[in-house]
Design a protein around this motif. Structure first.
Motif, PDB file in Angstrom:
ATOM      1  N   UNK A  16       0.847  -1.211   0.000  1.00  7.40           N
ATOM      2  CA  UNK A  16       0.000   0.000   0.000  1.00  7.40           C
ATOM      3  C   UNK A  16       0.873   1.248   0.000  1.00  7.40           C
ATOM      4  N   UNK A  27      -0.538   6.296   2.672  1.00 11.48           N
ATOM      5  CA  UNK A  27      -0.934   4.886   2.749  1.00 11.48           C
ATOM      6  C   UNK A  27      -2.343   4.749   3.309  1.00 11.48           C
ATOM      7  N   UNK A  28      -2.679   5.628   4.252  1.00  8.95           N
ATOM      8  CA  UNK A  28      -4.027   5.595   4.835  1.00  8.95           C
ATOM      9  C   UNK A  28      -5.088   5.824   3.765  1.00  8.95           C
ATOM     10  N   UNK A  29      -4.792   6.712   2.824  1.00 10.90           N
ATOM     11  CA  UNK A  29      -5.754   7.010   1.753  1.00 10.90           C
ATOM     12  C   UNK A  29      -5.972   5.776   0.879  1.00 10.90           C
ATOM     13  N   UNK A  31      -5.564   2.669   1.806  1.00 14.06           N
ATOM     14  CA  UNK A  31      -6.320   1.713   2.627  1.00 14.06           C
ATOM     15  C   UNK A  31      -7.805   2.088   2.676  1.00 14.06           C
ATOM     16  N   UNK A  32      -8.084   3.390   2.800  1.00 16.63           N
ATOM     17  CA  UNK A  32      -9.478   3.856   2.854  1.00 16.63           C
ATOM     18  C   UNK A  32     -10.205   3.566   1.535  1.00 16.63           C
ATOM     19  N   UNK A  35     -10.763  -0.338   1.236  1.00 17.29           N
ATOM     20  CA  UNK A  35     -11.788  -0.869   2.142  1.00 17.29           C
ATOM     21  C   UNK A  35     -13.158  -0.226   1.904  1.00 17.29           C
TER      22      UNK A  35
ATOM     23  N   UNK B  53      -3.089  15.088   1.327  1.00 21.46           N
ATOM     24  CA  UNK B  53      -3.819  14.695   0.127  1.00 21.46           C
ATOM     25  C   UNK B  53      -5.316  14.971   0.266  1.00 21.46           C
ATOM     26  N   UNK B  55      -7.823  13.017   0.863  1.00 20.68           N
ATOM     27  CA  UNK B  55      -8.505  12.344   1.974  1.00 20.68           C
ATOM     28  C   UNK B  55      -8.344  13.160   3.272  1.00 20.68           C
ATOM     29  N   UNK B 123      -8.540   9.184  10.947  1.00 24.39           N
ATOM     30  CA  UNK B 123      -7.257   8.910  10.285  1.00 24.39           C
ATOM     31  C   UNK B 123      -6.696   7.573  10.793  1.00 24.39           C
ATOM     32  N   UNK B 126      -8.586   4.870   9.148  1.00 25.59           N
ATOM     33  CA  UNK B 126      -8.124   4.712   7.762  1.00 25.59           C
ATOM     34  C   UNK B 126      -6.873   3.843   7.708  1.00 25.59           C
ATOM     35  N   UNK B 127      -6.038   3.981   8.710  1.00 27.34           N
ATOM     36  CA  UNK B 127      -4.759   3.259   8.705  1.00 27.34           C
ATOM     37  C   UNK B 127      -4.912   1.806   9.112  1.00 27.34           C
ATOM     38  N   UNK B 130      -7.267  -4.136   6.924  1.00 23.11           N
ATOM     39  CA  UNK B 130      -8.427  -5.026   6.948  1.00 23.11           C
ATOM     40  C   UNK B 130      -7.946  -6.455   7.153  1.00 23.11           C
ATOM     41  N   UNK B 132      -8.681  -8.927   5.365  1.00 24.77           N
ATOM     42  CA  UNK B 132      -8.692  -9.700   4.117  1.00 24.77           C
ATOM     43  C   UNK B 132      -7.306 -10.230   3.787  1.00 24.77           C
ATOM     44  N   UNK B 136      -1.135  -6.382   1.363  1.00 23.88           N
ATOM     45  CA  UNK B 136       0.315  -6.171   1.437  1.00 23.88           C
ATOM     46  C   UNK B 136       0.544  -4.730   1.838  1.00 23.88           C
ATOM     47  N   UNK B 137       0.405  -4.445   3.107  1.00 24.08           N
ATOM     48  CA  UNK B 137       0.578  -3.058   3.529  1.00 24.08           C
ATOM     49  C   UNK B 137       1.953  -2.859   4.139  1.00 24.08           C
ATOM     50  N   UNK B 138       2.437  -1.659   4.015  1.00 25.64           N
ATOM     51  CA  UNK B 138       3.744  -1.336   4.604  1.00 25.64           C
ATOM     52  C   UNK B 138       3.756   0.094   5.079  1.00 25.64           C
TER      53      UNK B 138
END
Lengths: 63, 138
Positions: A16, A27-29, A31-32, A35, B53, B55, B123, B126-127, B130, B132, B136-138
């Motif tokens: 991400x 990265x939060x964006x 993920x949002x 999901x 950004x 969001x 926020x 958001x982080x 999930x 699922x 592949x998050x980092x």
């Protein structure tokens, strides 16, 4: 709105964070969006589509 | 001024400068202190995030809208219903109810505190990854 962002990202083996830095967002964006908590703006949707070489409709679908 | 500097300056005003001035100045009132606290909180809230950004902008706007609704409702309840401060003339003389009436600066402070809390909570959500598979998050 549903999207195939996670599927497309994992097909490229990107994290991400990696996708976020390619798109210039956090990265939060990412993920949002993945999901379904947030629907991106049209400029960001175009950037995502361009990055994966797909049309917006192939990535984002109306529920 | 960079976003980090603005944020640190705002935090310094809220956590250090305002309390010190409140204690150090003889006869200092909460009205003066709350103005400094409100300014500091606004500097923290309106400073840019490291990655500012769309969001972040969306969440900040939502947090501010929700916070204003909450604090304005609370102000109405305290000032008008609990203090029974229906008379407009009394707003300028000070309410005589059980609770101290909420001033405009108190309203700003309350709004900023709620907005900051909501923004950081959303926020944080958001982080959250999930459950699922294939994430592949980092």
């Amino acid at each position: 709105m549903t999207n195939r962002l996670r599927e497309l990202r994992t097909s490229k083996a990107w994290s991400q964070g990696e996708l976020a830095s390619r798109l210039g967002v956090s990265r939060q964006t990412i993920n949002a969006i993945e999901t379904g908590k947030y629907d991106p703006s049209l400029p960001l949707a175009f950037s995502i589509a361009r990055l994966f070489g797909r049309s917006i409709e192939e990535i984002f679908q109306d529920r | 001024m960079s976003s980090a500097t603005t944020k640190r300056l705002g935090a310094a005003i809220v956590l250090v400068l305002a309390p010190v001035l409140h204690v150090a100045i003889p006869g200092a009132s909460w009205i003066r202190t709350s103005a400094a606290v409100a300014a500091g909180l606004m500097m923290i809230f309106f400073s840019r995030e490291r990655i500012h950004d769309e969001r972040v902008q969306d969440l900040k706007l939502k947090a501010l809208s929700a916070a204003f609704s909450v604090s304005f409702t609370l102000t109405l309840i305290v000032n008008w219903f609990l203090n029974r401060d229906f008379h407009p003339g009394r707003d300028f003389d000070g309410a005589t109810g059980v609770l101290r009436s909420i001033s405009a600066f108190d309203l700003i402070v309350l709004t900023m505190v709620v907005a900051l809390a909501l923004f950081h909570y959303w926020r944080f959500q958001d982080a959250a990854p999930s459950a699922e598979p294939g994430d592949v998050s980092a």
